[in-house]
Design a protein around this motif. Structure first.
Motif, short mmCIF file in Angstrom:
data_model
loop_
_atom_site.label_atom_id
_atom_site.label_comp_id
_atom_site.label_asym_id
_atom_site.label_seq_id
_atom_site.Cartn_x
_atom_site.Cartn_y
_atom_site.Cartn_z
N GLU A 63 14.15 26.11 -7.88
CA GLU A 63 12.88 25.87 -8.86
C GLU A 63 11.62 25.32 -8.47
OE1 GLU A 63 12.42 23.37 -13.17
OE2 GLU A 63 14.34 24.02 -12.36
N ARG A 64 11.78 24.37 -7.56
CA ARG A 64 10.65 23.69 -6.97
C ARG A 64 9.86 24.82 -6.10
NH1 ARG A 64 10.27 17.88 -6.92
NH2 ARG A 64 8.58 17.86 -5.51
N VAL A 65 10.70 25.57 -5.24
CA VAL A 65 9.79 26.62 -4.39
C VAL A 65 9.27 27.52 -5.22
CG1 VAL A 65 10.62 28.52 -2.83
CG2 VAL A 65 11.81 26.24 -2.65
N GLN A 66 10.00 28.31 -6.35
CA GLN A 66 9.36 29.12 -7.01
C GLN A 66 8.09 28.61 -7.54
OE1 GLN A 66 12.77 30.15 -9.43
NE2 GLN A 66 13.25 31.94 -8.17
N LYS A 67 8.29 27.30 -7.97
CA LYS A 67 6.95 26.63 -8.83
C LYS A 67 5.75 26.67 -7.71
CE LYS A 67 5.36 22.73 -11.21
NZ LYS A 67 5.57 21.36 -11.78
N ALA A 68 6.10 26.05 -6.54
CA ALA A 68 4.95 26.31 -5.39
C ALA A 68 4.57 27.30 -5.12
CB ALA A 68 5.54 25.43 -4.27
N PHE A 69 5.35 28.49 -5.06
CA PHE A 69 5.11 29.87 -4.86
C PHE A 69 4.07 30.45 -6.14
CE2 PHE A 69 8.48 31.18 -1.62
CZ PHE A 69 8.00 30.36 -0.77
N SER A 70 4.43 29.94 -7.10
CA SER A 70 3.56 30.56 -8.25
C SER A 70 2.12 30.03 -8.44
CB SER A 70 4.25 30.35 -9.62
OG SER A 70 4.16 28.95 -9.73
N GLN A 71 1.92 29.10 -7.73
CA GLN A 71 0.60 28.33 -7.63
C GLN A 71 -0.10 28.76 -6.31
OE1 GLN A 71 1.55 24.05 -7.75
NE2 GLN A 71 1.90 24.04 -9.80
N ASP A 72 0.54 29.59 -5.58
CA ASP A 72 -0.29 30.04 -4.20
C ASP A 72 -0.27 31.66 -4.35
OD1 ASP A 72 -1.40 30.75 -1.84
OD2 ASP A 72 -0.08 29.19 -0.92
N SER A 73 -1.19 32.27 -4.56
CA SER A 73 -1.15 33.89 -4.75
C SER A 73 -0.70 34.47 -3.49
CB SER A 73 -2.40 34.27 -5.00
OG SER A 73 -3.48 33.83 -4.16
N GLU A 74 -0.93 33.75 -2.21
CA GLU A 74 -0.66 34.41 -0.92
C GLU A 74 0.88 34.59 -0.96
OE1 GLU A 74 -1.08 33.79 3.68
OE2 GLU A 74 -2.60 33.33 2.39
N HIS A 75 1.66 33.70 -1.57
CA HIS A 75 3.15 33.85 -1.55
C HIS A 75 3.96 35.21 -2.21
CE1 HIS A 75 4.39 30.47 0.71
NE2 HIS A 75 3.37 29.48 0.00
N ALA A 76 2.88 35.80 -3.10
CA ALA A 76 3.26 36.92 -3.69
C ALA A 76 3.14 38.10 -2.60
CB ALA A 76 2.50 37.18 -5.00
N GLN A 77 2.65 38.04 -1.44
CA GLN A 77 2.31 39.17 -0.60
C GLN A 77 3.54 39.27 0.24
OE1 GLN A 77 -1.08 38.01 1.59
NE2 GLN A 77 -2.60 38.09 0.16
N ALA A 78 3.71 40.41 0.95
CA ALA A 78 4.72 40.91 1.81
C ALA A 78 4.71 39.74 2.71
CB ALA A 78 4.58 42.24 2.26
N PRO A 79 5.86 39.68 3.45
CA PRO A 79 5.81 38.46 4.54
C PRO A 79 4.96 38.91 5.44
CG PRO A 79 7.91 39.30 3.76
CD PRO A 79 7.23 40.26 3.07
N HIS A 80 4.75 40.17 6.14
CA HIS A 80 3.97 40.53 7.14
C HIS A 80 2.46 39.98 6.97
CE1 HIS A 80 7.54 42.32 8.65
NE2 HIS A 80 6.89 42.23 9.97
N ASP A 81 2.05 40.15 5.51
CA ASP A 81 0.74 40.04 5.02
C ASP A 81 0.48 38.54 4.92
OD1 ASP A 81 0.36 42.79 5.07
OD2 ASP A 81 1.09 42.86 2.97
N LYS A 82 1.23 37.65 4.96
CA LYS A 82 1.16 36.19 4.82
C LYS A 82 0.34 35.32 5.86
CE LYS A 82 5.35 35.19 2.12
NZ LYS A 82 4.81 35.50 0.62
N THR A 83 -0.37 34.47 5.68
CA THR A 83 -1.33 33.67 6.63
C THR A 83 -0.20 32.96 7.34
OG1 THR A 83 -3.16 33.73 5.30
CG2 THR A 83 -3.22 32.29 7.05
N PRO A 84 -0.11 33.24 8.75
CA PRO A 84 1.08 32.63 9.48
C PRO A 84 0.37 31.17 9.90
CG PRO A 84 -0.48 33.91 11.18
CD PRO A 84 -0.91 34.34 9.55
N ILE A 85 1.59 30.31 9.93
CA ILE A 85 1.44 28.51 10.21
C ILE A 85 1.75 28.73 11.93
CG2 ILE A 85 2.40 26.32 10.00
CD1 ILE A 85 0.93 27.41 7.28
#
Length: 209
Positions: free
Chosen positions: A11-33
């Motif tokens: 639940e915490r992960v999904q809430k964090a992801f919902s607040q960051d639009s980039e997390h909706a992107q495909a894995p290869h399109d996310k900004t790397p760490i």
């Protein structure tokens, strides 16, 4: 008091992801760490790898499955790692590669695994672009280490790994340069480097104030 059950974590992960639009992107399109040990210009070509972050449902206190790699492997020998490995040409996705490798390495069958998201790719100083795949694991599974790759399998409480007081920032010289890295010693296990870095990123994404 923070709830560290598998359901609360998800639940915490999904809430964090919902607040960051980039997390909706495909894995290869996310900004790397980038790994703390990363130096620009040092690695010219990255190889893709994928790992599971397996959150085991243990009631009120979830845990994460980790492995200790055998001493003879070509990369990260003897180190603590998530189940996973290189993405092969025949893998349909990073998720597929992580599930395949987890089955091959420790016998974790896909029917016990529920994948629900991707962290941002993690770029290591050793030349890998790693896709961390988030999943919950229901009880009833039986793990068997592949002796060619895995020396040990163990679980660490999620509460311990997500506590910043257990995150140590270290430095050492490697390949002629000073490198920084995280370490999270747990009993006889020294969790450090890429694995600790991914865990730190998970903490910063999900639990950091």
């Amino acid at each position: 008091m923070i709830d560290f059950s598998a359901a609360a974590f998800r639940e915490r992960v999904q809430k964090a992801f919902s607040q960051d639009s980039e997390h909706a992107q495909a894995p290869h399109d996310k900004t790397p760490i980038k790994d703390l040990a990363w130096h620009e210009g040092e690695v010219l070509h990255l190889k893709d790898a994928a790992v599971l972050i397996p959150i085991v449902d243990r009631g009120n206190e979830a845990s994460i499955i980790l492995t200790q790699r055998t001493d003879h492997l070509a990369s990260h020998a003897g180190q603590i790692a998530f189940p996973g490995g290189k993405v092969d040409d025949h893998d349909a996705s990073a998720e597929g590669a992580a599930l395949r490798e987890a089955d091959e390495e420790i016998g974790l069958k896909p029917e016990f695994v529920d994948v629900f998201g991707y962290m941002r790719p993690y770029v290591s100083s050793t030349g890998f672009r790693i896709f961390p795949v988030l999943c919950t694991v229901r009880e009833g599974f039986e793990l068997v280490a592949n002796p060619g790759e895995v020396a040990d399998i163990f679980e660490v409480p999620l509460r311990f790994l997500m506590d910043p007081d257990n995150h140590q920032r270290k430095s050492a010289e490697w390949r002629g340069k000073m490198r920084h890295y995280f370490a999270m010693p747990y009993g006889d296990y020294y969790i450090w480097g890429v694995t600790a870095g991914i865990l730190r990123n998970l903490y910063e994404t999900v639990y950091s104030p």
